[in-house]
Structure formats: C-alpha cells, structure tokens
Scaffold this active site. Structure first.
Site, PDB file in Angstrom:
ATOM      1  NE  ARG A 122       3.049   1.168   1.093  1.00 50.18           N
ATOM      2  CZ  ARG A 122       2.079   0.787   0.262  1.00 50.18           C
ATOM      3  NH1 ARG A 122       1.673   1.600  -0.709  1.00 50.18           N
ATOM      4  NH2 ARG A 122       1.499  -0.380   0.390  1.00 50.18           N
ATOM      5  CG  ASP A 150       9.394  -8.194   0.306  1.00 52.14           C
ATOM      6  OD1 ASP A 150      10.507  -8.724   0.452  1.00 52.14           O
ATOM      7  OD2 ASP A 150       8.825  -8.090  -0.803  1.00 52.14           O
ATOM      8  CG  HIS A 198       6.135 -10.348   1.193  1.00 55.19           C
ATOM      9  ND1 HIS A 198       5.856  -9.068   1.612  1.00 55.19           N
ATOM     10  CD2 HIS A 198       6.223 -11.091   2.338  1.00 55.19           C
ATOM     11  CE1 HIS A 198       5.793  -9.047   2.930  1.00 55.19           C
ATOM     12  NE2 HIS A 198       6.004 -10.253   3.392  1.00 55.19           N
ATOM     13  CG  ASP A 220       2.041  -1.752   3.663  1.00 56.88           C
ATOM     14  OD1 ASP A 220       1.339  -1.792   2.641  1.00 56.88           O
ATOM     15  OD2 ASP A 220       3.258  -1.476   3.638  1.00 56.88           O
ATOM     16  CG  ASP A 221      -1.985   0.052   0.701  1.00 58.47           C
ATOM     17  OD1 ASP A 221      -2.500  -1.042   1.041  1.00 58.47           O
ATOM     18  OD2 ASP A 221      -1.699   0.339  -0.467  1.00 58.47           O
ATOM     19  CG  ASP A 298      -4.125  -9.156  -7.788  1.00 55.99           C
ATOM     20  OD1 ASP A 298      -3.237  -9.421  -8.629  1.00 55.99           O
ATOM     21  OD2 ASP A 298      -4.342  -7.999  -7.398  1.00 55.99           O
ATOM     22  CB  SER A 329      -0.574  -0.029  -9.249  1.00 56.59           C
ATOM     23  OG  SER A 329      -1.222   0.403  -8.082  1.00 56.59           O
TER      24      SER A 329
HETATM   25  C1  UD1 Z   1      -1.990  -4.036  -6.143  1.00 59.49           C
HETATM   26  C2  UD1 Z   1      -3.178  -4.437  -5.287  1.00 59.49           C
HETATM   27  C3  UD1 Z   1      -2.724  -5.412  -4.209  1.00 59.49           C
HETATM   28  C4  UD1 Z   1      -2.048  -6.621  -4.820  1.00 59.49           C
HETATM   29  C5  UD1 Z   1      -0.971  -6.184  -5.796  1.00 59.49           C
HETATM   30  C6  UD1 Z   1      -0.400  -7.379  -6.559  1.00 59.49           C
HETATM   31  C7  UD1 Z   1      -4.880  -2.725  -5.104  1.00 59.49           C
HETATM   32  C8  UD1 Z   1      -5.357  -1.530  -4.401  1.00 59.49           C
HETATM   33  N1  UD1 Z   1      -3.740  -3.274  -4.651  1.00 59.49           N
HETATM   34  O1  UD1 Z   1      -0.985  -3.498  -5.315  1.00 59.49           O
HETATM   35  O2  UD1 Z   1      -3.821  -5.849  -3.431  1.00 59.49           O
HETATM   36  O3  UD1 Z   1      -1.459  -7.414  -3.815  1.00 59.49           O
HETATM   37  O4  UD1 Z   1      -1.475  -5.229  -6.733  1.00 59.49           O
HETATM   38  O5  UD1 Z   1      -1.110  -7.699  -7.664  1.00 59.49           O
HETATM   39  O6  UD1 Z   1      -5.489  -3.177  -6.040  1.00 59.49           O
HETATM   40  N2  UD1 Z   1       4.913  -5.198  -1.147  1.00 59.49           N
HETATM   41  C9  UD1 Z   1       5.858  -6.188  -0.872  1.00 59.49           C
HETATM   42  N3  UD1 Z   1       7.029  -6.171  -1.539  1.00 59.49           N
HETATM   43  C10 UD1 Z   1       7.350  -5.237  -2.473  1.00 59.49           C
HETATM   44  C11 UD1 Z   1       6.380  -4.247  -2.760  1.00 59.49           C
HETATM   45  C12 UD1 Z   1       5.186  -4.263  -2.078  1.00 59.49           C
HETATM   46  O7  UD1 Z   1       5.611  -7.041  -0.048  1.00 59.49           O
HETATM   47  O8  UD1 Z   1       8.443  -5.285  -3.031  1.00 59.49           O
HETATM   48  C13 UD1 Z   1       3.635  -5.237  -0.427  1.00 59.49           C
HETATM   49  C14 UD1 Z   1       3.141  -3.914   0.135  1.00 59.49           C
HETATM   50  O9  UD1 Z   1       3.637  -3.709   1.420  1.00 59.49           O
HETATM   51  C15 UD1 Z   1       1.639  -4.082   0.104  1.00 59.49           C
HETATM   52  C16 UD1 Z   1       1.399  -5.028  -1.089  1.00 59.49           C
HETATM   53  O10 UD1 Z   1       2.650  -5.644  -1.364  1.00 59.49           O
HETATM   54  O11 UD1 Z   1       1.182  -4.708   1.261  1.00 59.49           O
HETATM   55  C17 UD1 Z   1       0.899  -4.282  -2.325  1.00 59.49           C
HETATM   56  O12 UD1 Z   1       1.794  -3.289  -2.666  1.00 59.49           O
HETATM   57  P1  UD1 Z   1       1.367  -1.802  -3.059  1.00 59.49           P
HETATM   58  O13 UD1 Z   1       2.593  -1.025  -3.233  1.00 59.49           O
HETATM   59  O14 UD1 Z   1       0.345  -1.288  -2.150  1.00 59.49           O
HETATM   60  O15 UD1 Z   1       0.830  -2.055  -4.527  1.00 59.49           O
HETATM   61  P2  UD1 Z   1      -0.652  -1.935  -5.179  1.00 59.49           P
HETATM   62  O16 UD1 Z   1      -0.493  -1.347  -6.499  1.00 59.49           O
HETATM   63  O17 UD1 Z   1      -1.613  -1.340  -4.235  1.00 59.49           O
HETATM   64 MN    MN Z   2      -1.701  -0.819  -2.285  1.00 55.04          MN
END
Ligand code: UD1
Ligand code: MN
Length: 454
Positions: A122, A150, A198, A220-221, A298, A329
C-alpha cells in the site's frame, strides 16, 4: 547494632548524671546543714523535677535519633518527594498523585528505540504513516526509523525509497516472497501466514542484525499522535523496571469518542495484549522469536503460554488510530469498530511525569481498593442513567454471559481472547458512559481469568 549503641549511650549518660546530682546534694546537706530537714526536702523536690525534665529531654532525643535512623534507611526504598495522594482514581495522574520516583531514568533514556514499520503493497498508506512518524519524531538518533517491506511491490518500494534519501529511513525487504504452504481449510487465511512470516523476519533483523535493545513496532496503516514519542520514551522507563510488564501499547480497544475520559494524561495497566503500535524489549524477542507461530501472531501472544500473566501499559486516549480499511481482514472489523477509535491530539510531556504509579506493586493495591469501594449498580441502571448522580460506579459480572450482556448494553467490546476481555485489568473493564465512569468488574474474590470464556 547502631540503634542499640545509641540507646545504651543515652541510658548510661542519664544514670551518671543522676548519680552526680545525688552526690552533690547529699554531700552538701551532710556537710553544711546536717539537721535541716526542710531544706533537704526542698532540694529533693527540685532534684525530682529536674530528673523529670531530663527524662523528657532524653525521650525527645531518642525519638529524634530513631527518626534520623529511619530516614537514613529510606533511599533503598522509594524516595518520598510529596505527600501520598488522597483517595482519588487508582491511576489519576495529577501532580500530587505522583510521589514515588523511578530509579535510574538517565541510563534508560539513552537506550535507542527504533521504530519498525511493517509494510507490504500500500504505497499511499505507507507514505501517510511515514509522514507522521517523521513529522513528530523529536530525535533521529534515539528513534531511527526502519521500514520492513514484504510483498515485493515496486510502487510501495519507490514510495519508501523517497524517505531513505530525504530522512535517513532504513529500508529492508523480506526476502522470502514464495507462497506459504497453508493447509487447505486455512487457505483463506494465507494473508495472516504472510504477516506472521514477515514479523518474524523483521524482528530478527531488529534484534539480531541491528542488535537493538527494544523496538516500537507500527503497521503501515496507522496514524500516530503528536505525543507518541513522549509516551513511549516515558513508559519505556516503567517497562524496563517492571518485569510484570511485557509491552506498552498505544491502543485503547474501547477508545471510541464518548467512551473515554477526556484526560490525555490517564494511563492504565491491561492484561489484554492490544498491539497496534506497541513496544517491547529484546529479552522478550529472545523468548518468543524461537517459537514464533506460522499465523495469527497476535492471538498467539494472548495465549497464557506466551503471556504468562504479564500485562501491558495502555493509554485512555489512543496514541494511534488506523485508516487501514483495505487490508488482510477485508475491512469488516474496520467499518464496524476500528474507524471509531479516536486519536489523541494533545501533547502530554510524559517524560516529565513520574509514571512509577504504573509499577505493579504501586498500582495493584490501590487499584483493588479503589474499584471495590465504588458504589455498585447494574448495567441497565447505567444505560438508563438512573444513577447519574454517582460520578463513578461498578457493575458486577459473575459469568461470561453477564459480561457480554453488560458490554452490549453499554457499547464496549464484548469478545474474549484466552478468557481476557479487551482492555481488562484483573478482570475489570473501565470506560466512560455518558460522562459517568464505569468499571465492569468481577466479584472481589475473583480467582483469575477463565480461559474457556470466548
Ligand atoms: C490485523 C491486525 C494487525 C495484525 C494482523 C495479523 C488490526 C487493525 N490489524 O491485520 O495488527 O498484525 O491482523 O494478525 O487489528 N502485511 C505483510 N505481508 C502481507 C500482508 C500484510 O507484511 O502479505 C503487513 C501490512 O503491511 C500491515 C500488517 O501486515 O503492516 C497487517 O496487515 P493489514 O492488511 O493491515 O491487515 P489487518 O487485517 O489490519
Ligand atoms: Mn491493518
């Protein structure tokens, strides 16, 4: 030993003085006026009153010496700088509430706290997050920024590179971009497997390649508050000192508008691991890294095998908020809940505050006493606002269903992770409802979390 010597010395002085006085008076009366009884009696009564006076003096001397001895013992315990607080909130942070000093903050304040940002694909999001992280950063050396990427997404990589040149941000890339071998029924959760992979790689970089002593990890969000760094720098002192803490989080799971007390100073302990902008020390990674899970990192952390009774510090007003509608999610939780969590916008100079009240041994006794002395009402009474005259109340739950019922009535999160409610401390969930402070709490003879509650 010293005290015994002093007492012995005082008693010996007293006896010698009495003997001298007696000899003088008896000697005088024998030699000069042997038969003048009246005179002797008068002198004896003077002597008696002088002895009484001396006794009083000795007593005074002794209590002063004892006081001195006690104050010499104090520095090994807490240094009292102000009068202990009156019974206010268990964790109110007014000036007169902080009377215990943390030790050794100077050295602890030198420890580098890197910001690790987890990124994927993103580009806009990572730029928005990085802009704030850099905008509020007070010190490049103490808070170096490392972005771990990643997903191999070129546009995102280009976006991050701009910050490398202009702000000295370090950009590292997770090398294993292969598909994760996910068993079939779990296929839809592949994203969570990748996130976990990651995290493991990036945290190994922080602690084994860069050799840092601690980390503040953000995704990153997330937007951060202007006092984000003040908050983490100050709470790091507490985290470092109190082994019953394993993290500091910027997040309040019930931090919605009107559900919080408008007090940016207010901080709490919680048994629920909140994540979402959080800090921990190297020793925890040495413990968790080797057994890091393949997915759902988590929730894995929230399991008693990992948590082991440890708590985190969390703020009343969140120091992060998430704008990550598009993510793994799929935004469902975002629309229903996450987007309502308010970001604090005032600056609290936390490093100038004494936060030692958050240390378990200072916090727990006051917390229990405070909570269980509050007037008890029902969730329905809170909702109907029929006990509005009471500024602060306790609502009791004995079963999982009773908690969920209260939570639904009052609009707080009603789920459990490993038996722990979001934001709970010792089973107590604290929040505000229409200006009334509410603590949903188990009975005072609570025996601990029931991990079967979900
Ligand atoms: C949710 C949680 C997040 C947690 C994740 C794993 C909330 C708001 N967020 O993620 O804190 O780490 O579940 O249980 O509750 N990312 C990668 N590789 C990927 C996809 C995503 O490194 O292939 C990174 C994203 O850049 C981001 C993080 O993982 O920093 C979480 O991803 P996001 O897409 O924001 O998922 P959430 O559903 O928010
Ligand atoms: Mn998120």
């Amino acid at each position: 030993m010293r005290r015994k010597h002093i007492i012995f010395f005082v008693v010996a002085m007293f006896l010698t003085w009495n003997m001298l006085m007696y000899k003088t008076i008896v000697g005088k009366s024998n030699g000069v006026q042997p038969h003048n009884h009246e005179n002797v009696e008068g002198k004896l009564s003077v002597l008696q009153s002088e002895i009484e006076k001396q006794l009083k003096n000795n007593e005074q001397l002794l209590t002063e010496l004892q006081k001195k001895q006690q104050s010499q013992l104090k520095p090994t315990q807490a240094v009292v700088t102000q009068a202990p607080p009156k019974a206010k909130g268990p964790n109110s942070t007014g000036e007169n509430e902080s009377w215990l000093k943390l030790k050794d903050t100077d050295k602890v304040d030198d420890i580098v706290l890197p910001i690790l940002m987890i990124a994927c694909d993103r580009a806009d999001a990572v730029s928005r997050s990085l802009d704030l992280v850099l905008k509020h950063r007070p010190d490049r050396k103490r808070f170096p920024v490392i972005v771990s990427q990643d997903c191999g997404h070129q546009q995102t990589s280009d976006a991050i590179q701009k910050y490398v040149q202009d702000h000295g941000v370090v950009h590292i890339k997770q090398p294993d971009l292969g598909k994760v071998n996910v068993p079939w029924p779990q296929r839809k959760f592949e994203g969570y497997y990748k996130i976990s992979r990651h995290y493991k790689w990036a945290l190994n970089q922080i602690f084994h390649t860069f050799n840092h002593s601690a980390v503040i990890i953000v995704e990153d969000d997330l937007d951060i508050s202007p006092d984000f760094y003040e908050y983490f720098a100050a709470t790091f002192r507490v985290l470092h000192q109190d082994s019953s803490l394993w993290c500091v989080s910027a997040w309040n799971d019930n931090g919605k508008l009107n559900m919080v007390k408008d007090d940016p100073e207010l901080l709490h302990r919680t048994d629920f691991f909140p994540g979402l902008g959080w800090m921990f020390e190297r020793k925890l990674w040495l413990e968790l890294g080797p057994k890091w899970p393949d997915t759902f990192w988590d929730d894995w952390m929230r399991h008693p095998d990992q948590r082991q009774g440890r708590s985190c510090i969390r703020p009343e007003l969140s120091r992060t908020s998430t704008f990550g509608k598009k993510g793994v999610s799929k935004g469902l939780f975002f629309e229903k809940h996450l987007k309502f969590i308010q970001l604090n916008d005032k600056v609290v100079p936390f490093t100038q505050r004494d936060l030692s009240y958050l240390i378990k041994e200072n916090y727990d006794p006051k917390f229990v006493q405070y909570i269980y002395n509050l007037p008890e009402v029902t969730a329905s009474e809170v909702k109907a606002q029929s006990k509005k005259a009471l500024p602060e109340v306790r609502v009791t739950y004995k079963t999982k269903e009773q908690f969920k019922d209260a939570a639904k009535k009052l609009g707080i999160m009603d789920d459990f992770k490993a038996g722990v409610e979001r934001t709970a401390y010792m089973g107590v969930v604290s929040f505000s409802y229409q200006g009334q402070r509410v603590h949903v709490a188990p009975p005072s003879d609570w025996a601990g979390y029931d991990t079967t509650w979900s």
